[in-house]
Motif scaffolding. Structure first.
Motif, mmCIF file in Angstrom:
data_model
loop_
_atom_site.group_PDB
_atom_site.id
_atom_site.type_symbol
_atom_site.label_atom_id
_atom_site.label_comp_id
_atom_site.label_asym_id
_atom_site.label_seq_id
_atom_site.Cartn_x
_atom_site.Cartn_y
_atom_site.Cartn_z
ATOM 1 N N GLN A 10 -8.520 3.063 9.318
ATOM 2 C CA GLN A 10 -8.403 4.088 8.662
ATOM 3 C C GLN A 10 -6.877 4.423 8.119
ATOM 4 O OE1 GLN A 10 -9.624 7.657 10.620
ATOM 5 N NE2 GLN A 10 -11.820 7.337 10.118
ATOM 6 N N SER A 11 -6.066 4.018 9.114
ATOM 7 C CA SER A 11 -4.709 4.115 8.815
ATOM 8 C C SER A 11 -3.930 3.102 7.750
ATOM 9 C CB SER A 11 -3.795 4.097 9.994
ATOM 10 O OG SER A 11 -2.242 3.879 9.778
ATOM 11 N N LEU A 12 -4.497 1.745 8.059
ATOM 12 C CA LEU A 12 -4.149 0.734 7.193
ATOM 13 C C LEU A 12 -4.908 1.036 5.596
ATOM 14 C CD1 LEU A 12 -2.948 -2.065 6.908
ATOM 15 C CD2 LEU A 12 -5.253 -2.930 7.634
ATOM 16 N N LEU A 13 -6.245 1.628 5.597
ATOM 17 C CA LEU A 13 -6.570 1.489 4.287
ATOM 18 C C LEU A 13 -5.725 2.895 3.610
ATOM 19 C CD1 LEU A 13 -10.500 1.711 4.761
ATOM 20 C CD2 LEU A 13 -9.149 0.176 3.110
ATOM 21 N N THR A 14 -5.428 3.959 4.567
ATOM 22 C CA THR A 14 -4.644 4.719 3.959
ATOM 23 C C THR A 14 -3.367 4.508 3.212
ATOM 24 O OG1 THR A 14 -5.684 6.340 5.171
ATOM 25 C CG2 THR A 14 -3.569 7.275 4.053
ATOM 26 N N THR A 15 -2.404 3.531 3.954
ATOM 27 C CA THR A 15 -1.303 3.069 3.605
ATOM 28 C C THR A 15 -1.327 2.339 2.168
ATOM 29 O OG1 THR A 15 -0.574 3.092 6.061
ATOM 30 C CG2 THR A 15 0.684 1.682 4.551
ATOM 31 N N VAL A 16 -2.330 1.371 2.587
ATOM 32 C CA VAL A 16 -2.542 0.316 1.312
ATOM 33 C C VAL A 16 -2.845 1.141 0.131
ATOM 34 C CG1 VAL A 16 -3.840 -1.584 0.516
ATOM 35 C CG2 VAL A 16 -3.075 -1.556 2.516
ATOM 36 N N ALA A 17 -3.889 1.977 0.213
ATOM 37 C CA ALA A 17 -4.386 2.747 -0.972
ATOM 38 C C ALA A 17 -3.197 3.636 -1.552
ATOM 39 C CB ALA A 17 -5.411 3.630 -0.741
ATOM 40 N N GLN A 18 -2.474 4.330 -0.906
ATOM 41 C CA GLN A 18 -1.288 4.996 -1.279
ATOM 42 C C GLN A 18 -0.330 3.967 -1.932
ATOM 43 O OE1 GLN A 18 0.196 7.060 2.108
ATOM 44 N NE2 GLN A 18 -1.215 8.780 1.798
ATOM 45 N N ALA A 19 -0.076 3.048 -1.664
ATOM 46 C CA ALA A 19 0.833 1.879 -2.160
ATOM 47 C C ALA A 19 0.488 1.431 -3.330
ATOM 48 C CB ALA A 19 1.251 0.779 -1.094
ATOM 49 N N LEU A 20 -0.921 1.115 -3.514
ATOM 50 C CA LEU A 20 -1.214 0.765 -4.814
ATOM 51 C C LEU A 20 -1.442 1.990 -6.090
ATOM 52 C CD1 LEU A 20 -4.286 -1.834 -3.460
ATOM 53 C CD2 LEU A 20 -1.744 -2.286 -4.717
ATOM 54 N N ALA A 21 -1.816 3.045 -5.395
ATOM 55 C CA ALA A 21 -1.702 4.117 -6.229
ATOM 56 C C ALA A 21 -0.302 4.443 -6.869
ATOM 57 C CB ALA A 21 -2.453 5.380 -5.596
#
Length: 394
Positions: free
Chosen positions: A105-116
């Motif tokens: 969950q933490s990894l998905l959140t970090t990657v999604a925020q960076a790509l957004a």
């Protein structure tokens, strides 16, 4: 004992690296459900790319996402998931999906925020050959405009410095001027004399060959005299000075600029224009007319030699015809262009030296530019002077 080599296909190679990554879209359920399973890691990256490409149509916004079969996730897999379902929806799923481990969950959140937050990649702009040509022409025109403005400004600064130094003998750098006269004038005498001698011989030979068909070989003397007194002597000398002296000025001042010696001169409270530019300009103003006179004499000497060997025109007869047919005004019109050419060559050589940015490559580029600009302006001014002389009837 023979050893057999077994090669795996890419898909098989990917499957051997841990659990195979799976991506299945269940169209039977309502709404459709996307099942994400296996190891979404870098080892299965190529396999995941092929499976995502096999989906063809984009994923519907109402489709459900199931992570119940997901066994491992790293940054590469999280990036692929985010690209597939979108950054905003990935953030929502990472916060609401109960089947995901906290680390995933933490990894998905970090990657999604960076790509957004990253700006969207602009599509490549297609260029046609016509637009490329027009772009290059426009850039060349802007560069020419900048060079003209810089040259005019540097000319004004040089004249201002020269006017300010005339009435102040303490600013005169006689030693530097004499040293530059030796380098730019005395050391150039052999090459100038040799080149103009050979060109004079060639012109006399061509003139004798052509004029012999009309029975006017005697006018070869006038051809050599007029061409060297009015045009060839000063033009050849200026081109030699542009290649020899302008490049030397640029390299010398450019090396000082690269080594920060010019900054040291300013730090000592001295003026680089007075120390570096004026001695070179004054030296070339003195050396250029002298070299032009030597070029005139050498060119006519080469023509006289060819006339004596091929046309039986003795040196005494050559001088007699020269005195009868060629007036002193032709010599004055030719020698009058020498100071103007010298001023232009010296200014361009010094200006390009000050433009050096500090690297050896910049020194080479500006040295080449100074030679090209000097030769171009010399030929342009000579053509304009020839038109002016013709209109004035000189």
């Amino acid at each position: 004992m023979a050893i057999r080599e077994r090669r795996l296909s890419p898909a098989a190679a990917d499957s051997t690296a841990g659990n195979a990554a799976t991506l299945e879209l269940d169209q039977t359920s309502t709404p459709p459900q996307l099942n994400v399973g296996g190891d979404w890691t870098l080892a299965n990256y190529r396999s995941l790319q092929r499976q995502i490409a096999a989906l063809r149509a984009p994923l519907a916004a109402t489709a459900r996402i199931s992570f119940s079969r997901l066994s491992a996730l790293d940054t590469a897999g999280a990036a692929l998931l985010t690209d597939l379902i979108g950054a905003q929806r990935t953030l929502q799923l990472a916060q609401t999906e109960d089947g995901l481990p906290p680390a995933s969950q933490s990894l998905l959140t970090t990657v999604a925020q960076a790509l957004a937050q990253s700006p969207p990649t602009a599509p490549p702009v297609k260029h046609s050959w016509a637009s490329d040509v027009l772009e290059r022409i426009g850039a060349a025109m802007l560069n020419l405009r900048a060079n003209i403005i810089a040259l005019l400004g540097f000319t004004g600064l040089t004249l201002q410095t020269l006017a300010g130094s005339v009435l102040r003998p303490s600013r005169w750098r006689l030693t530097a001027v004499v040293a530059q006269i030796e380098q730019t004038g005395l050391d150039a005498v052999p090459i100038v004399a040799l080149l103009t001698f050979m060109v004079g011989a060639v012109i006399a030979f061509l003139g004798a060959t052509v004029l012999a068909n009309f029975g006017a070989s005697i006018y070869t003397v006038d051809l050599v005299a007029f061409s060297f007194l009015r045009e060839f002597a000063v033009l050849l000398t200026a081109i030699l000075m542009a290649g020899r002296t302008a490049s030397a000025f640029t390299a010398q001042i450019g090396s000082m600029k690269a080594n920060e010696e010019i900054d040291a001169i300013r730090a000592l409270g001295l003026d680089p224009m007075t120390l570096l530019v004026l001695p070179r300009v004054l030296a070339l103003l003195v050396a250029m007319p002298a070299l032009t006179f030597i070029a005139m004499m050498s060119g006519m000497l080469g023509g006289a030699m060819v006339c004596a060997l091929t046309l039986d025109i003795s040196p005494t007869m050559f001088l007699t015809l020269l005195q009868q047919d060629v007036g002193i005004r032709h010599f004055i019109l030719g020698i009058a262009k020498a100071p103007l050419f010298a001023f232009v060559i010296a200014l361009i050589g010094c200006l390009e030296g000050f433009k050096v940015s500090g690297s050896a490559q910049s020194v080479g580029e500006h040295t080449t530019s100074s030679v090209v600009q000097s030769i171009f302006l010399v030929i342009l001014i000579d053509a304009l002077a020839a038109l002016f002389y013709m209109e004035m009837g000189w």
